[in-house]
Design an enzyme around this catalytic site. Structure first.
Site, PDB file in Angstrom:
ATOM      1  N   GLY A  34       0.840  -1.207   0.000  1.00  0.00           N
ATOM      2  CA  GLY A  34       0.000   0.000   0.000  1.00  0.00           C
ATOM      3  C   GLY A  34       0.868   1.246   0.000  1.00  0.00           C
ATOM      4  O   GLY A  34       2.092   1.160   0.112  1.00  0.00           O
ATOM      5  N   SER A  35       0.204   2.407  -0.083  1.00  0.00           N
ATOM      6  CA  SER A  35       0.978   3.641  -0.228  1.00  0.00           C
ATOM      7  C   SER A  35       1.710   4.009   1.063  1.00  0.00           C
ATOM      8  O   SER A  35       2.830   4.535   1.012  1.00  0.00           O
ATOM      9  CB  SER A  35       0.066   4.795  -0.671  1.00  0.00           C
ATOM     10  OG  SER A  35      -0.950   5.011   0.278  1.00  0.00           O
ATOM     11  N   ALA A  91      -3.131  -0.157   6.893  1.00  0.00           N
ATOM     12  CA  ALA A  91      -4.438  -0.763   7.173  1.00  0.00           C
ATOM     13  C   ALA A  91      -5.504   0.113   6.537  1.00  0.00           C
ATOM     14  O   ALA A  91      -5.238   1.259   6.149  1.00  0.00           O
ATOM     15  CB  ALA A  91      -4.670  -0.890   8.671  1.00  0.00           C
ATOM     16  N   ASP A  92      -6.705  -0.422   6.442  1.00  0.00           N
ATOM     17  CA  ASP A  92      -7.830   0.357   5.916  1.00  0.00           C
ATOM     18  C   ASP A  92      -8.674   0.938   7.045  1.00  0.00           C
ATOM     19  O   ASP A  92      -9.265   2.007   6.895  1.00  0.00           O
ATOM     20  CB  ASP A  92      -8.693  -0.512   4.996  1.00  0.00           C
ATOM     21  CG  ASP A  92      -7.887  -1.006   3.813  1.00  0.00           C
ATOM     22  OD1 ASP A  92      -7.299  -0.161   3.113  1.00  0.00           O
ATOM     23  OD2 ASP A  92      -7.801  -2.226   3.603  1.00  0.00           O
ATOM     24  N   GLU A 111      -0.291 -10.596   3.577  1.00  0.00           N
ATOM     25  CA  GLU A 111      -0.126  -9.684   4.721  1.00  0.00           C
ATOM     26  C   GLU A 111      -0.442 -10.395   6.036  1.00  0.00           C
ATOM     27  O   GLU A 111       0.258 -10.223   7.041  1.00  0.00           O
ATOM     28  CB  GLU A 111      -1.030  -8.461   4.556  1.00  0.00           C
ATOM     29  CG  GLU A 111      -0.559  -7.514   3.475  1.00  0.00           C
ATOM     30  CD  GLU A 111      -1.539  -6.396   3.170  1.00  0.00           C
ATOM     31  OE1 GLU A 111      -1.155  -5.466   2.454  1.00  0.00           O
ATOM     32  OE2 GLU A 111      -2.698  -6.443   3.631  1.00  0.00           O
TER      33      GLU A 111
HETATM   34  C1  ABF Z   1      -2.335  -2.477   2.789  1.00  0.00           C
HETATM   35  O1  ABF Z   1      -2.587  -1.368   1.980  1.00  0.00           O
HETATM   36  C2  ABF Z   1      -3.637  -3.039   2.988  1.00  0.00           C
HETATM   37  O2  ABF Z   1      -3.938  -4.054   3.812  1.00  0.00           O
HETATM   38  C3  ABF Z   1      -4.565  -1.907   3.041  1.00  0.00           C
HETATM   39  O3  ABF Z   1      -5.623  -2.399   2.312  1.00  0.00           O
HETATM   40  C4  ABF Z   1      -3.861  -0.850   2.258  1.00  0.00           C
HETATM   41  C5  ABF Z   1      -3.727   0.493   2.862  1.00  0.00           C
HETATM   42  O4  ABF Z   1      -3.295   1.294   1.832  1.00  0.00           O
HETATM   43  P1  ABF Z   1      -2.766   2.742   1.961  1.00  0.00           P
HETATM   44  O5  ABF Z   1      -1.608   2.713   2.875  1.00  0.00           O
HETATM   45  O6  ABF Z   1      -2.415   3.074   0.551  1.00  0.00           O
HETATM   46  O7  ABF Z   1      -3.904   3.567   2.468  1.00  0.00           O
HETATM   47  O8  ABF Z   1      -1.720  -2.112   3.952  1.00  0.00           O
END
Ligand code: ABF
Length: 236
Positions: A34-35, A91-92, A111
Site C-alpha cells: 500500500g501507499s 491498514a484500511d 499480509e
Molecule cells: C495495505 O494497503 C492493505 O492491507 C490496506 O488495504 C492498504 C492500505 O493502503 P494505503 O496505505 O495506501 O492507504 O496495507
C-alpha cells in the site's frame, strides 16, 4: 520530509518514518503493501544506505517486492526467513482494540501470513482510518475462483445470522475482469457498514469452503502509529 507532499501523504510519511525507528540491525522485517507501507520501504532503504543497517525484508506482495529490490533492500521469501522480528504494514481501518480491516490493496492473504509469523506487528496510518466500529470500509474476503459464486452465496447466507448492518457483496474487478490476487484468487468485498463482533465474523467466514482468508486482523497488531500532516505522530 519531502516538501511537495499532500497533507495525507505527509501524515503517511510521518507514520512510516517513525515506524522504521523500531527496526534494528540484523532484523528480519515483514514489508507491508500500500501507499503508506511504500513510504516505510523507502525510509528503510534510506537507513540501509546511510547507516549500513543490515536487514532482510519479507515482502507481502509482488509490488512491494519490486519496490524493495529497486531500493536496495535484501528480499527473501517467508519460508527462507521462517520467523520475523517485526512486520510494518498499513491498514484500511483500525479500532480502539487495534483490530483491523486490511486488504483494500488486495494483498490481505500474504499480509496476514507474514504478520502472524512476526514477533510484532506495527500498523502505520493516518488519523482518517480510526473508527469506533469496524465495517464502514468494505471487508475484503479472498476466495478461490472455482465455484466463487457459490462461495459468495454461502457468505451472504452466513451474514444473515451475523451481527452486521449491511449485507451487500461485490466481486472486486480490474476493469471488466475479476481482480486476481498474487495467489491467483478473487476478492469479494462485503459492504457491512458496521461489524458488531469482528472476532466471530472472522471465524465464521473462514469456515466457509472456498474462502481462503478474510481481511479482519484480530489480535495480530501490537501497535498503531498515527501520522499527522505536520509531521507529528501518535503511538497507540
Ligand atoms: C495495505 O494497503 C492493505 O492491507 C490496506 O488495504 C492498504 C492500505 O493502503 P494505503 O496505505 O495506501 O492507504 O496495507
Amino acid at each position: 520530509m519531502p516538501a511537495e507532499l499532500s497533507p495525507i501523504d505527509k501524515a503517511k510519511f510521518a507514520a512510516a518514518r517513525r515506524a522504521v525507528d523500531f527496526v534494528e540491525d540484523g532484523m528480519k522485517v515483514g514489508l507491508g503493501t500500500g501507499s503508506t507501507a511504500a513510504w516505510m520501504v523507502r525510509c528503510l532503504g534510506e537507513r540501509v544506505r546511510e547507516e549500513g543497517l543490515r536487514i532482510v525484508g519479507v515482502p507481502t506482495s509482488s509490488r512491494t517486492a519490486d519496490l524493495a529490490r529497486q531500493i536496495g533492500i535484501s528480499v527473501v521469501g517467508l519460508d527462507e526467513a521462517k520467523w520475523l522480528d517485526l512486520t510494518i504494514d498499513g491498514a484500511d481501518e483500525f479500532d480502539a482494540q487495534l483490530q483491523l480491516i486490511k486488504g483494500g490493496g488486495g494483498a490481505l492473504l500474504q499480509e496476514k501470513i507474514v504478520a502472524t509469523a512476526s514477533d510484532r506487528m506495527i500498523v502505520i496510518t493516518d488519523a482518517s482510518k480510526e473508527v469506533v466500529n469496524l465495517g464502514a470500509f468494505p471487508l475484503p474476503v479472498e476466495v478461490v475462483p472455482f465455484g466463487w459464486q457459490t462461495t459468495r452465496a454461502l457468505i451472504e447466507e452466513m451474514l444473515i445470522a451475523t451481527d452486521v448492518l449491511g449485507r451487500q457483496t461485490t466481486l472486486r474487478l480490474n476493469g471488466t475482469q475479476p481482480y486476481i490476487t498474487d495467489e491467483g484468487n478473487y476478492i469479494v468485498d462485503l459492504h457491512l457498514n458496521r461489524i458488531g463482533n469482528a472476532r466471530a465474523l472472522a471465524v465464521a467466514l473462514n469456515q466457509i469452503p472456498g474462502v481462503v482468508e478474510n481481511g479482519l486482523f484480530i489480535d495480530i497488531c501490537d501497535m498503531v502509529i498515527i501520522g499527522g500532516a505536520e509531521g507529528q505522530v501518535e503511538l497507540r
